[in-house]
Scaffold this active site. Sequence first.
Site, PDB file in Angstrom:
ATOM      1  CG  ASP A 223      10.404  12.243   6.210  1.00 40.40           C
ATOM      2  OD1 ASP A 223       9.677  12.310   6.800  1.00 40.40           O
ATOM      3  OD2 ASP A 223      11.350  12.812   5.761  1.00 40.40           O
TER       4      ASP A 223
ATOM      5  CG  ASN B   7      12.710  16.710   4.965  1.00 38.56           C
ATOM      6  OD1 ASN B   7      12.138  15.363   4.938  1.00 38.56           O
ATOM      7  ND2 ASN B   7      12.752  17.477   3.983  1.00 38.56           N
TER       8      ASN B   7
ATOM      9  CG  ASP C  79       8.909  15.824   3.549  1.00 40.79           C
ATOM     10  OD1 ASP C  79       9.497  16.268   2.282  1.00 40.79           O
ATOM     11  OD2 ASP C  79       9.361  14.747   3.778  1.00 40.79           O
TER      12      ASP C  79
ATOM     13  CG  ASP D 169      14.478  12.466   2.680  1.00 47.66           C
ATOM     14  OD1 ASP D 169      13.566  12.942   3.382  1.00 47.66           O
ATOM     15  OD2 ASP D 169      15.511  12.040   3.023  1.00 47.66           O
TER      16      ASP D 169
ATOM     17  CD  GLU E 196       8.357  -2.674 -15.824  1.00 45.55           C
ATOM     18  OE1 GLU E 196       8.486  -1.606 -16.480  1.00 45.55           O
ATOM     19  OE2 GLU E 196       7.441  -3.145 -15.213  1.00 45.55           O
TER      20      GLU E 196
ATOM     21  CG  HIS F  58       7.818  -0.137  -8.003  1.00 47.63           C
ATOM     22  ND1 HIS F  58       8.933  -0.771  -8.548  1.00 47.63           N
ATOM     23  CD2 HIS F  58       7.331   0.841  -8.843  1.00 47.63           C
ATOM     24  CE1 HIS F  58       8.835  -0.622  -9.961  1.00 47.63           C
ATOM     25  NE2 HIS F  58       7.778   0.400 -10.061  1.00 47.63           N
TER      26      HIS F  58
HETATM   27  O1  TEU Z   1       5.435  -0.473 -14.963  1.00 53.87           O
HETATM   28  C1  TEU Z   1       5.150  -1.058 -16.131  1.00 53.87           C
HETATM   29  C2  TEU Z   1       3.885  -2.108 -15.729  1.00 53.87           C
HETATM   30  O2  TEU Z   1       3.404  -2.808 -16.609  1.00 53.87           O
HETATM   31  C3  TEU Z   1       3.182  -2.186 -14.700  1.00 53.87           C
HETATM   32  O3  TEU Z   1       2.344  -0.994 -14.515  1.00 53.87           O
HETATM   33  C4  TEU Z   1       2.547  -3.370 -14.235  1.00 53.87           C
HETATM   34  O4  TEU Z   1       1.788  -4.011 -15.427  1.00 53.87           O
HETATM   35  C5  TEU Z   1       1.263  -3.310 -13.411  1.00 53.87           C
HETATM   36  O5  TEU Z   1       1.776  -2.296 -12.482  1.00 53.87           O
HETATM   37  C6  TEU Z   1       1.079  -4.695 -13.038  1.00 53.87           C
HETATM   38  O6  TEU Z   1      -0.245  -4.667 -12.599  1.00 53.87           O
HETATM   39  C7  TEU Z   1       6.606   0.312 -15.003  1.00 53.87           C
HETATM   40  C8  TEU Z   1       6.717   0.606 -13.517  1.00 53.87           C
HETATM   41  O7  TEU Z   1       7.447  -0.478 -12.876  1.00 53.87           O
HETATM   42  C9  TEU Z   1       5.434   1.063 -13.097  1.00 53.87           C
HETATM   43  O8  TEU Z   1       5.568   1.481 -11.670  1.00 53.87           O
HETATM   44  C10 TEU Z   1       5.018   2.389 -13.655  1.00 53.87           C
HETATM   45  O9  TEU Z   1       3.588   2.721 -13.224  1.00 53.87           O
HETATM   46  C11 TEU Z   1       4.727   2.226 -15.375  1.00 53.87           C
HETATM   47  O10 TEU Z   1       6.013   1.412 -15.851  1.00 53.87           O
HETATM   48  C12 TEU Z   1       5.020   3.407 -16.071  1.00 53.87           C
HETATM   49  O11 TEU Z   1       5.945   3.909 -16.165  1.00 53.87           O
HETATM   50 CA    CA Z   2      11.550  13.996   3.568  1.00 50.74          CA
END
Ligand code: TEU
Ligand code: CA
Length: 570
Positions: free
Chosen positions: A24, A26, A28, A32, A266, A335
């Site tokens: 981050d 700035n 907030d 970013d 994915e 993530h």
């Molecule tokens: O994730 C698809 C997905 O299947 C995931 O949600 C996964 O099933 C779950 O998190 C596991 O428990 C993609 C993105 O990576 C995710 O961040 C999004 O929430 C999702 O699609 C919708 O766009």
């Molecule tokens: Ca920021």
Amino acid sequence: MTQKGNAWWKDKAVYQIYPRSFCDSNGDGIGDIPGITSKLDYLKDLGIGIMWLSPVYCSPNDDNGYDISNYRDIQKEFGTLKDMKKLISEAKKRDIRIIMDLVINHTSDEHPWFTESRKSTGNPYRDYYIWRKGKRNHKHSSDALQNQKPPNNWSSFFTGPAWHYDTLTDEFYLHLFSRKQPDLNYNNPKVLAEIKEILKFWLDLGISGFRCDVINVIYKSSLKDGKKRLALTGREHYVSQDGCHTILKELKRDVFSAYDCFTVGETVLVDTAMAHDLCSSERGELDMVFSFEHMDTDHINNKWFKTKFKPGKFIKVITKWQSCLDWNANYLENHDQIRSVSRFGNDTKYHDVSAKMLAVLLLTLRGTPFIYQGEEIGMTNAYFSDLSEIKDVESHYVNELAKKMHFPPSIRWKMIQKSSRDNARTPMQWNTQEHAGFSPKGKSEPWIRVNSNFRTINVENQSKNKDSILSFYKCLLSLRSGKKSILKGSFFALPGPKDVFCYEREFEDERCIILINFSQKTKKLTNVIQSHIKNGTILCSNYNHTDISCFVTLNPYEAVIIETSQGDKS
Ligand code: TEU
Ligand code: CA
């Protein structure tokens, strides 16, 4: 698009940035794009060749950017399109290419396409989405919704029904994810035409490809009821359908083939056969896919019902995927997944060696390694204290369902605490200053709590320590970049003791053997393995071993790369 064989991306490691939590600039409290630009030298020094940027497009952030309301602009909290152009050019100066997150299965319900679409059944944008009348039920209430049920029995990835009733036109719309993420309708050719223009917009700005979000569910071949399942009822009508392959071939022919770019899909719920159909070279679709089977080795049915991690099952699954596909997108966390050192390693007594052990696995498997921000310093699960700390929409959907099913609060909370995606979304830990250096001192609190272990696990401390996890990643990435057997060699699993992963990578006459002990126990190596390695050279050891004769056993979480044939030096 260059042919897969000698493609520029095949010898590079990818680093995934979740923009909201990376840096981050700035104050907030939200990561970013200028913050990312300020860390490019860090990534260069680490040895990264490609950055995967999770969504930075305009979004109301119901799903932290995976709900897009304008594909051609940057959400204001992350900065501007000018900031994005600067990031692309500054990254290129450091020979770092950027791939963007392509989320085209759905948009945000605040996207103009959807706000138009819901206005009336005759609106020109109506068929950009999937609308249907509900099924009548046997009630006779004055409330229209009470008299009907969803058009079919499909369930959402976030749990609950995959349809939401809209009073304006007395119809339901499909959303495989949250209610604020309506699915696009790829039976309408106008949708794909719009998507092609969006892809060209970003490729013309200089990005080098896309990570394609849930790309294998974008085509629904029927809206019939699905076979009743514990999760994802309806999947047989949308997972890896023929229509999806047709779309991927068209995107490659009409867009990707004209650019020096690559794609990683994915692809949820894929098996190796489906993956082969999605990404083998002759198919002309994707360049590689993320599979999920190895992520199913520590729970029953779904991630909310955790069981003890089974290294043997994990090794078997990885071996299968390494043997069935000629190129894998290798990852241990991202993530959406909890932190790998807490999940597949040990984030207490063996934190250091087990994080390094996982690095050896990630960076020596065949395919492209994807390092998730913080993985390179061994960031751990957050061990949140209560639901008020949880921001993730998926976790709140699951909590609501568990409440409806009368799960006791303590059970509900344990499920969320252990499996919430927020475990991987706490701010990057840069140093020991306030907010772990993620945000400037004395400014807003970060959008999500910083992990309390940032004073011991952070970039600054580890940059100064040649024995740190970060230094180990740097050394391994540098080693990897010079080893053809690892970059593009074959994969061959070797028989090993229980919970020990043994495999060989070979290219021409260069050969390496990798030994990884996934357990807390000391393991004796088989005579076969010992005979294979006895004259080898240790290239990398997470216990800093230099004497090959010590490899009669492996210590807890010990990993080692041994070169058994140097090959032709020319
Ligand atoms: O994730 C698809 C997905 O299947 C995931 O949600 C996964 O099933 C779950 O998190 C596991 O428990 C993609 C993105 O990576 C995710 O961040 C999004 O929430 C999702 O699609 C919708 O766009
Ligand atoms: Ca920021």
